[in-house]
Design an enzyme around this catalytic site. Structure first.
Site, mmCIF file in Angstrom:
data_model
loop_
_atom_site.group_PDB
_atom_site.id
_atom_site.type_symbol
_atom_site.label_atom_id
_atom_site.label_comp_id
_atom_site.label_asym_id
_atom_site.label_seq_id
_atom_site.Cartn_x
_atom_site.Cartn_y
_atom_site.Cartn_z
ATOM 1 N N LYS A 52 0.691 -1.064 0.135
ATOM 2 C CA LYS A 52 0.150 -0.205 0.086
ATOM 3 C C LYS A 52 0.833 1.255 0.129
ATOM 4 C CE LYS A 52 -3.949 -2.287 2.118
ATOM 5 N NZ LYS A 52 -4.775 -2.740 3.189
ATOM 6 N N GLN A 96 -4.840 -1.774 9.579
ATOM 7 C CA GLN A 96 -4.629 -2.982 9.007
ATOM 8 C C GLN A 96 -5.077 -4.178 10.043
ATOM 9 O OE1 GLN A 96 -3.804 -3.255 5.861
ATOM 10 N NE2 GLN A 96 -3.777 -5.544 5.874
ATOM 11 N N ASP A 119 -11.263 2.972 4.399
ATOM 12 C CA ASP A 119 -11.353 1.309 4.361
ATOM 13 C C ASP A 119 -13.075 1.146 4.426
ATOM 14 O OD1 ASP A 119 -9.462 -0.421 4.181
ATOM 15 O OD2 ASP A 119 -8.891 -0.301 6.281
#
Ligand code: L34
Length: 291
Positions: A52, A96, A119
């Site tokens: 990412k 994450q 997200d």
């Protein structure tokens, strides 16, 4: 059989984003900035988060990687999130998953400012998504929609069978594909560990989204001819013959299943790279919204 090439499509999307970033910068606007928080050293998580950060560089974003100890307390992690919420230089950030067992994932997600939740995991954004209101759509389902759109896979009126009901993939995917939207208007069935007669159901599917995390679960005898199969699974199997020390297996027995498919995603190189590209897309959106 047409391969739904997530790696190539993700590269195309990143090139499109890079062009937009150049325009934004030339007009004197702020450079989009994504932050990623990772707790602990889970091998797969480290790989994904590093990818990412690298993707941010490729498109001209700024990025910050915040690495925290496996042993961090929930309170300290929540404090870190408050810092990111209040940092005006950061447009969006992610934490994450998975997190260590002593940390309440839901509590962490709910601490994220919904406007920075690229997200799309915060209940506020999940709610907006479910109501088909503008919001951040979670990167993996968003990436699957984008892949289906770019390869012109028809979904309207089709029977989609989703395997798995996770909050990250199965549940949002089933909602999105049933909605009235460009890639949508499907009839959706969700299957999970308690589903009876699974094979009877998968045999009726025009499109199958496999997101259960069981390697090579979907076999050729479970599908009809000319289906589209999206493989979200990504399990690491130890393999000393590989340089990395592991090989990756999807939820689909690719060799036998692909023979019956019109379209299918590979693992690796399918949904994974699309997840990263769509996270960038959400970050660009967050940045535009803020300025
Ligand atoms: N907060 N947690 C948060 N957001 C996310 O969007 C994720 N996810 C999932 C796990 N936890 C998360 C990801 O980033 C899964 N995921 C993800 C991202 C990228 C890839 C796979 C999963 C990916 O790039 N996969 C490569 C192979 C990488 C390898 O060598 O292991 C592929 O080609 O599929």
């Amino acid at each position: 059989m047409i391969l739904l090439d997530g790696k190539k499509t993700a590269t195309d999307i990143k090139e499109e984003i890079a062009i937009e970033v150049k325009k934004i910068k030339s007009k004197g606007y702020k450079t989009p900035h994504l932050a990623a928080v990772i707790v602990g050293n889970n091998g797969a998580s480290v790989t994904y988060v590093n990818a990412k950060v690298k993707a941010c560089e490729m498109v001209g974003f700024e990025s910050s990687l915040i690495r925290l100890s496996e042993n961090i307390s929930e309170e300290d992690l929540l404090n870190q999130i408050h810092i990111l919420n209040n940092d005006a230089t950061i447009d969006g950030f992610i934490v994450q998953l998975p997190l260590p067992n002593h940390i309440d994932e839901q509590k962490v997600i709910m601490a994220i400012d919904p406007d920075k939740d690229v997200d799309g995991f915060h209940p506020m954004n999940v709610g907006k998504m479910a109501l088909n209101l503008p919001t951040f759509i979670s990167a993996t389902p968003f990436g699957i929609l984008e892949l289906l759109e770019r390869y012109q896979v028809q979904t309207s009126g089709k029977h989609v069978v989703v395997l798995g009901r996770s909050h990250i993939v199965g549940s949002p995917m089933s909602i999105l594909l049933s909605q009235k939207r460009k890639v949508g208007d499907a009839t959706v069935t969700i299957c999970h560990s308690r589903t009876k007669n699974l094979k009877e159901i998968t045999l009726q599917a025009d499109i199958i989204i496999a997101a259960i995390g069981i390697p090579e679960f979907l076999k050729a005898d479970m599908i009809k001819e000319n289906v589209t199969v999206i493989d979200v699974g990504i399990t690491r199997l130890e393999d000393s013959t590989k340089k990395s020390g592991y090989r990756l297996l999807g939820d689909v027995a690719f060799d036998e299943v692909s023979k019956k498919c019109d379209f299918i995603t590979p693992v690796p190189g399918g949904v994974g790279p699309m997840t990263i590209a769509m996270l960038l897309k959400n970050t660009l959106l967050a940045c535009k919204r803020r300025s």
